[in-house]
Design an enzyme around this catalytic site. Structure first.
Site, short mmCIF file in Angstrom:
data_model
loop_
_atom_site.label_atom_id
_atom_site.label_comp_id
_atom_site.label_asym_id
_atom_site.label_seq_id
_atom_site.Cartn_x
_atom_site.Cartn_y
_atom_site.Cartn_z
N HIS A 1 -5.12 -5.68 -1.29
CA HIS A 1 -5.60 -5.73 0.04
C HIS A 1 -6.57 -6.57 0.10
O HIS A 1 -7.85 -6.45 0.45
CB HIS A 1 -6.36 -4.14 -0.04
CG HIS A 1 -5.33 -3.09 0.12
ND1 HIS A 1 -4.51 -2.67 -0.88
CD2 HIS A 1 -5.07 -2.29 1.03
CE1 HIS A 1 -3.58 -1.72 -0.70
NE2 HIS A 1 -4.06 -1.27 0.64
N SER B 1 0.85 -1.16 -0.05
CA SER B 1 -0.05 -0.03 0.15
C SER B 1 0.99 1.50 -0.15
O SER B 1 1.51 1.39 -1.05
CB SER B 1 -0.96 -0.13 1.22
OG SER B 1 -1.80 0.92 1.21
N GLU C 1 -1.43 -3.50 -7.78
CA GLU C 1 -2.41 -3.79 -6.92
C GLU C 1 -3.31 -2.51 -6.75
O GLU C 1 -2.72 -1.28 -6.66
CB GLU C 1 -2.32 -4.54 -5.76
CG GLU C 1 -1.41 -3.95 -4.74
CD GLU C 1 -2.19 -3.05 -3.77
OE1 GLU C 1 -3.48 -3.31 -3.76
OE2 GLU C 1 -1.31 -2.19 -3.37
#
Length: 323
Positions: A294, A116, A224
């Protein structure tokens, strides 16, 4: 990573692991302490950094406190530096990070792990100190290792991949391509070698045009995203395409991009349509199904490693142990 010799019959010394908070605030102290305890049960000597639970607005302390935490962990010689969570905050610190200190920590064996928002730090390392070693896109301390039994506990695959990666035993991951139409195998037989790199799509795009952007050619790019509508994913991918980033790669691997809410304006438009629109504009293969993002089940990926990609039918193998 090599381990010191130990007497016959005794267990090797546990790997030291520091949980720190470089970005968003971690509000649940019990969950983070639970993560440290669970990591201890996996054979790590896990501790919380002194500022891991600080708060300043939505951040894990002031910019100065978070910067100090990163530099403190880098100087400590710890085996594993595991971020507590992502959120937002590292972008504020990029111009002030001591990249030489971070590079030396990697060269000494510290494995920086997370995903992230941590993508900014890992991509910055590629930009400023490529060749110092790899960092790892992988789990986060609280979100992955702090789950209670009622929350489903720690995912077995996530845990196993993390332990193997930190012990230097993980050399490849595999997955089944999900983006192709049923009955088709559009990338069957495809092979490529290149630098494995990537992370969160939003963070990647935020670095374009900055000194912290790694200029990777001939790479294997993995991406992602979470809670971004497919049109936003498409827009960011097109930004990479129009900037020449996609064309410079050997392949693009797409991880999980879920958590978004449909709009009444969609008219059937979904993520597969967004990715098809991007694929139509580039000859670089875009492969979907990478078990990363995630989500509970995620593999570990070495950012900056030389990797080999092999597609057989719809089975995809990414290996880096002997490239």
């Amino acid at each position: 990573m090599s381990h010191p010799a130990h007497p016959h019959g005794s267990a090797p010394a546990p790997l030291s692991l520091s949980i720190y908070s470089p970005a968003g605030v971690y509000r649940k102290a019990a969950q983070l302490r639970r993560a440290a305890k669970h990591l201890g049960s996996l054979g790590f000597s896990a501790t919380l950094d002194e500022s891991a639970l600080l708060r300043q607005q939505r951040f894990a302390g002031t910019d100065e406190q978070r910067l100090d935490a990163i530099h403190r962990v880098a100087a400590s010689g710890v085996s594993v530096a595991l971020a507590s969570r992502g959120g937002y905050g590292l972008t504020r610190l990029l111009d002030r990070l001591d990249w030489d200190l971070l590079a030396r920590s990697v060269e000494r064996g510290t494995r920086w792990v997370g995903m992230s928002d941590l993508s900014a730090l890992q991509l910055g390392l590629l930009a400023h100190a490529r060749g110092c070693g790899v960092s790892w896109q992988g789990p986060l301390a609280g979100d992955d290792f702090g789950r209670t039994a009622a929350q489903g506990g720690v995912d077995d695959i996530t845990e196993a991949c993390f332990v193997e990666a930190m012990q230097g035993e993980l050399e490849a991951i595999g997955f089944r391509e999900t983006g192709a139409a049923r009955g088709t195998q559009p990338h069957d037989g495809f092979e490529a070698e290149g630098l494995l790199w990537g992370g969160n799509l939003t963070m990647l795009c935020s670095l374009l045009g900055t000194p912290h952007w790694p200029r990777i050619k001939g790479g294997i790019l993995f991406l992602e995203e979470v809670a971004e509508h497919p049109y936003r994913v498409e827009r960011m991918l097109l930004q990479l395409q129009q900037a020449g980033v996609l064309a410079a790669q050997k392949a693009v691997l797409i991880g999980d991009c879920g958590g978004w809410k449909p709009s009444p304006l969609d008219g059937g438009y979904k993520l597969k349509d967004a990715l098809a629109a991007v694929q139509a504009r580039t000859s670089v293969p875009i492969l979907q199904g990478l078990p990363f993002g995630h989500v509970r089940t995620k593999v570990c990926l070495p950012v900056g490693a030389k990797a080999q990609l092999v597609v057989q039918g719809r089975d995809v193998l990414v290996a880096w142990g002997h490239v």
